[in-house]
Structure formats: C-alpha cells, structure tokens
Design an enzyme around this catalytic site. Structure first.
Site, PDB file in Angstrom:
ATOM      1  N   ARG A  55      64.459  15.992  45.496  1.00  0.00           N
ATOM      2  CA  ARG A  55      63.766  17.248  45.130  1.00  0.00           C
ATOM      3  C   ARG A  55      64.723  18.361  44.726  1.00  0.00           C
ATOM      4  NH1 ARG A  55      61.169  15.240  49.484  1.00  0.00           N
ATOM      5  NH2 ARG A  55      59.130  14.365  49.029  1.00  0.00           N
ATOM      6  N   LYS A 103      66.236  24.874  31.290  1.00  0.00           N
ATOM      7  CA  LYS A 103      65.190  23.939  30.849  1.00  0.00           C
ATOM      8  C   LYS A 103      65.813  22.545  30.839  1.00  0.00           C
ATOM      9  CE  LYS A 103      63.170  25.771  27.011  1.00  0.00           C
ATOM     10  NZ  LYS A 103      62.195  25.661  25.911  1.00  0.00           N
ATOM     11  N   GLU A 136      71.711  27.973  15.255  1.00  0.00           N
ATOM     12  CA  GLU A 136      71.253  28.764  16.413  1.00  0.00           C
ATOM     13  C   GLU A 136      72.040  30.075  16.521  1.00  0.00           C
ATOM     14  OE1 GLU A 136      68.685  28.282  18.343  1.00  0.00           O
ATOM     15  OE2 GLU A 136      68.189  26.178  17.978  1.00  0.00           O
ATOM     16  N   LYS A 168      71.234  34.784  24.970  1.00  0.00           N
ATOM     17  CA  LYS A 168      70.382  33.792  25.651  1.00  0.00           C
ATOM     18  C   LYS A 168      70.284  34.149  27.140  1.00  0.00           C
ATOM     19  CE  LYS A 168      68.474  29.485  26.229  1.00  0.00           C
ATOM     20  NZ  LYS A 168      68.260  28.134  25.818  1.00  0.00           N
ATOM     21  N   GLU A 205      59.488  30.893  30.430  1.00  0.00           N
ATOM     22  CA  GLU A 205      59.011  30.923  29.046  1.00  0.00           C
ATOM     23  C   GLU A 205      57.569  31.401  28.931  1.00  0.00           C
ATOM     24  OE1 GLU A 205      59.257  27.155  26.920  1.00  0.00           O
ATOM     25  OE2 GLU A 205      60.496  28.164  25.449  1.00  0.00           O
ATOM     26  N   ARG A 254      60.949  35.002  26.058  1.00  0.00           N
ATOM     27  CA  ARG A 254      61.719  33.823  25.657  1.00  0.00           C
ATOM     28  C   ARG A 254      61.240  33.263  24.310  1.00  0.00           C
ATOM     29  NH1 ARG A 254      64.202  29.720  30.201  1.00  0.00           N
ATOM     30  NH2 ARG A 254      65.172  28.283  28.782  1.00  0.00           N
ATOM     31  N   ASN A 280      62.508  31.260  19.643  1.00  0.00           N
ATOM     32  CA  ASN A 280      61.925  30.260  18.735  1.00  0.00           C
ATOM     33  C   ASN A 280      61.923  30.712  17.281  1.00  0.00           C
ATOM     34  OD1 ASN A 280      61.498  28.451  20.752  1.00  0.00           O
ATOM     35  ND2 ASN A 280      59.388  29.094  21.142  1.00  0.00           N
ATOM     36  N   HIS A 286      61.690  28.217  14.528  1.00  0.00           N
ATOM     37  CA  HIS A 286      61.452  26.911  15.143  1.00  0.00           C
ATOM     38  C   HIS A 286      60.081  26.312  14.822  1.00  0.00           C
ATOM     39  CE1 HIS A 286      65.168  27.704  17.127  1.00  0.00           C
ATOM     40  NE2 HIS A 286      65.069  26.687  17.951  1.00  0.00           N
ATOM     41  N   HIS A 345      60.516  22.690  13.729  1.00  0.00           N
ATOM     42  CA  HIS A 345      60.064  21.501  14.478  1.00  0.00           C
ATOM     43  C   HIS A 345      59.262  20.579  13.577  1.00  0.00           C
ATOM     44  CE1 HIS A 345      60.490  23.679  18.595  1.00  0.00           C
ATOM     45  NE2 HIS A 345      61.564  22.977  18.304  1.00  0.00           N
ATOM     46  N   HIS A 391      68.962  19.529  14.325  1.00  0.00           N
ATOM     47  CA  HIS A 391      68.054  20.621  14.659  1.00  0.00           C
ATOM     48  C   HIS A 391      68.419  21.915  13.909  1.00  0.00           C
ATOM     49  CE1 HIS A 391      65.615  23.124  17.311  1.00  0.00           C
ATOM     50  NE2 HIS A 391      66.674  23.850  17.604  1.00  0.00           N
TER      51      HIS A 391
HETATM   52  N1  LIG Z   1      67.268  22.595  27.366  1.00  0.00           N
HETATM   53  C1  LIG Z   1      67.199  23.412  26.336  1.00  0.00           C
HETATM   54  O1  LIG Z   1      66.880  24.611  26.473  1.00  0.00           O
HETATM   55  C2  LIG Z   1      67.521  22.886  24.972  1.00  0.00           C
HETATM   56  C3  LIG Z   1      67.693  23.772  23.901  1.00  0.00           C
HETATM   57  C4  LIG Z   1      68.059  23.258  22.671  1.00  0.00           C
HETATM   58  C5  LIG Z   1      68.228  21.892  22.497  1.00  0.00           C
HETATM   59  N2  LIG Z   1      68.035  21.057  23.552  1.00  0.00           N
HETATM   60  C6  LIG Z   1      68.229  19.606  23.413  1.00  0.00           C
HETATM   61  O2  LIG Z   1      69.576  19.378  23.031  1.00  0.00           O
HETATM   62  C7  LIG Z   1      69.647  18.119  22.360  1.00  0.00           C
HETATM   63  C8  LIG Z   1      70.570  18.251  21.172  1.00  0.00           C
HETATM   64  O3  LIG Z   1      71.844  18.630  21.630  1.00  0.00           O
HETATM   65  P1  LIG Z   1      73.162  18.432  20.744  1.00  0.00           P
HETATM   66  O4  LIG Z   1      72.934  18.989  19.397  1.00  0.00           O
HETATM   67  O5  LIG Z   1      74.272  18.937  21.565  1.00  0.00           O
HETATM   68  O6  LIG Z   1      73.211  16.876  20.498  1.00  0.00           O
HETATM   69  P2  LIG Z   1      73.746  15.621  21.329  1.00  0.00           P
HETATM   70  O7  LIG Z   1      73.803  15.858  22.785  1.00  0.00           O
HETATM   71  O8  LIG Z   1      72.935  14.477  20.860  1.00  0.00           O
HETATM   72  O9  LIG Z   1      75.244  15.466  20.775  1.00  0.00           O
HETATM   73  C9  LIG Z   1      75.459  15.269  19.401  1.00  0.00           C
HETATM   74  C10 LIG Z   1      76.492  14.171  19.168  1.00  0.00           C
HETATM   75  O10 LIG Z   1      77.790  14.671  19.449  1.00  0.00           O
HETATM   76  C11 LIG Z   1      78.486  13.779  20.327  1.00  0.00           C
HETATM   77  N3  LIG Z   1      79.397  14.621  21.083  1.00  0.00           N
HETATM   78  C12 LIG Z   1      79.101  15.488  22.073  1.00  0.00           C
HETATM   79  N4  LIG Z   1      80.180  16.185  22.421  1.00  0.00           N
HETATM   80  C13 LIG Z   1      81.191  15.744  21.644  1.00  0.00           C
HETATM   81  C14 LIG Z   1      82.555  16.093  21.525  1.00  0.00           C
HETATM   82  N5  LIG Z   1      83.082  17.077  22.236  1.00  0.00           N
HETATM   83  N6  LIG Z   1      83.312  15.419  20.633  1.00  0.00           N
HETATM   84  C15 LIG Z   1      82.776  14.450  19.849  1.00  0.00           C
HETATM   85  N7  LIG Z   1      81.481  14.086  19.902  1.00  0.00           N
HETATM   86  C16 LIG Z   1      80.704  14.731  20.798  1.00  0.00           C
HETATM   87  C17 LIG Z   1      77.393  13.122  21.114  1.00  0.00           C
HETATM   88  O11 LIG Z   1      77.846  11.905  21.673  1.00  0.00           O
HETATM   89  C18 LIG Z   1      76.317  12.947  20.040  1.00  0.00           C
HETATM   90  O12 LIG Z   1      76.580  11.819  19.249  1.00  0.00           O
HETATM   91  C19 LIG Z   1      68.232  17.742  22.009  1.00  0.00           C
HETATM   92  O13 LIG Z   1      67.810  16.689  22.846  1.00  0.00           O
HETATM   93  C20 LIG Z   1      67.413  18.992  22.312  1.00  0.00           C
HETATM   94  O14 LIG Z   1      66.097  18.703  22.724  1.00  0.00           O
HETATM   95  C21 LIG Z   1      67.703  21.527  24.783  1.00  0.00           C
END
Ligand SMILES: NC(=O)c1ccc[n+]([C@@H]2O[C@H](COP(=O)([O-])OP(=O)(O)OC[C@H]3O[C@@H](n4cnc5c(N)ncnc54)[C@H](O)[C@@H]3O)[C@@H](O)[C@H]2O)c1
Length: 364
Positions: A125, A147, A189, A231, A241, A245, A249, A252, A256, A268
């Site tokens: 938990r 999140k 972003e 942020k 949210e 918050r 978006n 977005h 999306h 994205h």
């Molecule tokens: N929780 C939230 O508030 C929130 C907000 C925005 C996005 N997200 C989520 O974030 C995700 C996307 O995140 P992302 O864009 O970081 O993508 P990701 O985590 O998929 O990473 C992108 C790629 O980069 C590689 N990588 C990561 N760090 C690296 C490094 N230092 N050197 C070389 N390669 C590296 C990864 O292995 C992957 O292939 C989505 O799932 C999205 O839903 C969450």
C-alpha cells in the site's frame, strides 16, 4: 564538482526536484532523507534494460552508501507500462522480503518512472520512491507531479495512482546518451511552459536554438529549471488534477488525437507541437489571440525542428477521437487556449465549424 538547483514541490507530501550534473550520490541522500521511523535498507532500482550499464553505476553508488540494491531491468518505452511488468517487479520485491521501510528508485524516461511510481504506490500500500529521470520529457513533465500508472489493452494510463515521490533527481549528465530526436520531442513540453507561463523560455530558444537543445549548455539547464518550476507550482496547487493542472494540457487535446491516429508511433512532443499550433489558431479565430503570438508559436516550434502542420484528410478521424475522449470524461470538448502569453484559459465546446476553420490553418 557537484552543482545543482533545488526546486520544492509543495503539498501534502512535499518533495524537492534536484537539477544539476554529476548527481548520482544525491539518490542515496534523498533515500536517507525520505526514511521515516526505520532507515531504508533495500532499494529496488527499476530501469529499462537499455540503461543496464548506467543502472549498474547507480547500484554501485547506492551499495557504497550502505543500501542493499536490487536491479529490475524492464522492457523499453510503453512495453514497460504493462501489468505483467509491474507483477515482475512485485515478484522481485516479494522474493527479497521487501518491507514497508524499503524503497523504489525509478531510473529512466517517463515510461519507466510511471511504472516505478505505480509499483511503489501499490507495494504494501505504498513505499517510498525516488524518481531519477533520464529523458528531457521525464525531467520537465513525467517524473514531477506524482501521477503514476500503467496502460491496459483498452488505453494508455488507465490504471494508476496519484502518489508523490520523495524526491526527483534530474542529472543532466544522463542526457548525454539521449538521442537528439528525444531532446527535440521533449522541447515540445518546454515550449508549452513558455507559452502558458514564462516568456523567458521562448526568448532563450529564439536567441539560440542550438544552445537551447544542447544538454551541456547553461541555457539548456535554465530551460529545465524554468519548466520544472512551473510544473512544481501548478501541481502543488492542484495535486489531483481538478482545476489549475488543466493548463498543462495546452496543445494536448488535438495532440492526443494525433498520437492515437499515428498509433503511438509519433513522439508525444511532436504531436503536441501541432496541437499547440491548432489551439493558437483557434484562439485567433475566436478573437482572443493576436496574429503576432500565433506566428511566434510557428516560429519557435519550427526553429526547434518540431512539426506545425498535419494531414488535411485526417480531420474527421481526429474530431471523432477528441469526441470519444470527451465522452469518456463525461464532459464537453475543452481546449486550453491563450488570451496572451502566460494567460491561459479554457474554451468550452467551440462549434465544429470553428474547429474545422482552425484546422485548415494548420493543414499540409
Ligand atoms: N506521469 C506523468 O505525469 C506523465 C507526463 C507525461 C508523460 N508521461 C509518460 O511518459 C512516457 C514517455 O516518456 P519519455 O518520452 O521519457 O519516453 P520513454 O520513457 O519511453 O524513453 C524514450 C526512449 O529513450 C530511452 N532512454 C531513456 N533515457 C535514456 C538515456 N539517458 N540515454 C539513452 N536512451 C535513453 C528509453 O529506453 C526509450 O527508448 C509515456 O508513457 C507518457 O505516458 C507521464
């Protein structure tokens, strides 16, 4: 030399985002600071298999600070955000008698930190966790704000929890191996924060887009600090949210829909780049936003190499997708729009004619 900036995220469970270089040792310090009655003994570092080497370095650092560090290598990108992968992590924790005073570290991009946060939120938990973000998008967005979540067969991020980390570490040195296209996508972003809250961000990019996208530059560090500060401010006042918050978006709603139309093969940041262009045109048509600010959107996004146009033939598909999304939230179609730079507001239920007219302005 260790040099860093600390940004506090206020709220029920406040924490710091630490931004700087050479920050590995900070992870252990953050874990010690997070401990409540009992000290943290075991640490599970969840990382993409692609970052195994760097994860070993982090393990070495944590072990040398007295922790018993376990590594869980998980699949890349969205393949990590599956219940089977969460179950694999729970399995590692179960087999090593992970207690409530032990902790999780998410080490990777947004997909890894979303998964790691979810695993931490659900084990016994809720155990402590520290996010170590290794992508630009992760640093300025995913790792900050609490999140957490995974995907299901029906859609993205459908299962998850609002669960604040104990700290977020943004070690800019980790970005040295990140492919340039990931940096550019993350900049989508950053530009968003510029338009909704901080014109200085736009000025830094306009002055020298090359430096602005170079992880070794002071300008790049300033862009991350400014983005995280926004942020932090927004999520501190609206953790779950339910109000402010929503301004995060910006771009977005259409973004999306484009991601969906492209079967999530687009980054994205590229999708929301077009989404921002669209809402800028929408605000102009509604008489809210000046030509100059709309042109500034096109200019700054183009300077970074982000797309600003999309396929004319896809409008019906995108509209249907936005309507579906709206229905699933039992609400009206809503768009965050600007009255000016740093003056975001919400436009509710614009007519289909107005939406189509705005779309025509951004068609190939
Ligand atoms: N929780 C939230 O508030 C929130 C907000 C925005 C996005 N997200 C989520 O974030 C995700 C996307 O995140 P992302 O864009 O970081 O993508 P990701 O985590 O998929 O990473 C992108 C790629 O980069 C590689 N990588 C990561 N760090 C690296 C490094 N230092 N050197 C070389 N390669 C590296 C990864 O292995 C992957 O292939 C989505 O799932 C999205 O839903 C969450």
């Amino acid at each position: 030399m260790v040099e860093f900036k600390r940004i506090s995220v206020a709220g029920e469970n406040p924490y710091d985002v630490v931004i700087g270089r050479n920050l590995l040792a900070e992870v252990g310090l953050a874990l010690n600071a997070a401990a409540t009655a009992d000290p943290v003994k075991k640490v599970l570092v969840i990382h993409p298999i692609a970052l195994s080497k760097s994860a070993e370095v982090l393990k070495h650092s944590l072990d040398s600070q007295g922790f018993e560090t376990l590594l869980a290598g998980v699949p890349d990108s969205e393949d990590a955000k599956r219940v089977e992968v969460a179950a694999f992590c729970w399995g590692v924790m179960g087999k090593s008698d992970f207690t409530r005073s032990d902790a999780v570290v998410g080490f990777g991009g947004g997909s890894t930190t979303d998964l790691a946060g979810f695993v931490a939120a659900t084990w016994l938990r809720g155990v402590k966790f520290v996010q170590v973000s290794t992508t630009l998008l992760g640093m300025v967005d995913a790792a900050v704000g609490g999140k957490t979540g995974i995907n299901t067969a029906e859609g993205k991020n459908l299962v998850g929890a609002f669960y604040a980390p104990s700290a977020v570490i943004c070690d800019l040195d980790t970005l040295m191996t990140l492919p340039k296209n990931e940096i550019i996508a993350g900049m989508g972003e950053v530009v968003k924060y510029g338009f909704i809250a901080d014109e200085r961000i736009l000025e830094i990019i306009e002055a020298n887009p090359g430096q602005a996208t170079d992880p070794t530059s002071a300008e790049f560090a300033e862009l991350i600090e400014r983005s995280v500060a926004i942020k932090a401010r927004v999520v501190a006042s609206d953790f779950r949210e339910s109000g402010l918050r929503e301004i995060l978006n910006y771009g977005h709603t259409l973004g999306h829909a484009i991601e969906h139309a492209e079967r999530y093969q687009w980054r994205h940041g590229a999708a929301i780049s077009i989404g921002m262009m669209f809402v800028a045109e929408l605000a102009r048509l509604a008489g809210r936003l000046s030509d100059e600010v709309v042109d500034r959107h096109r200019n700054v996004l183009t300077l970074l190499g982000l797309p600003t146009k999309y396929d004319a033939a896809k409008w019906e598909t995108l509209l249907a997708s936005m309507q579906r999304d709206k229905k699933s939230r039992a609400g009206q179609l809503r768009f965050v729009v600007l009255d000016d730079i740093a003056k975001p507001t919400v436009m509710t239920a614009p007519t289909n004619e107005m939406l189509f007219a705005a779309y025509q302005e951004i068609c190939d």
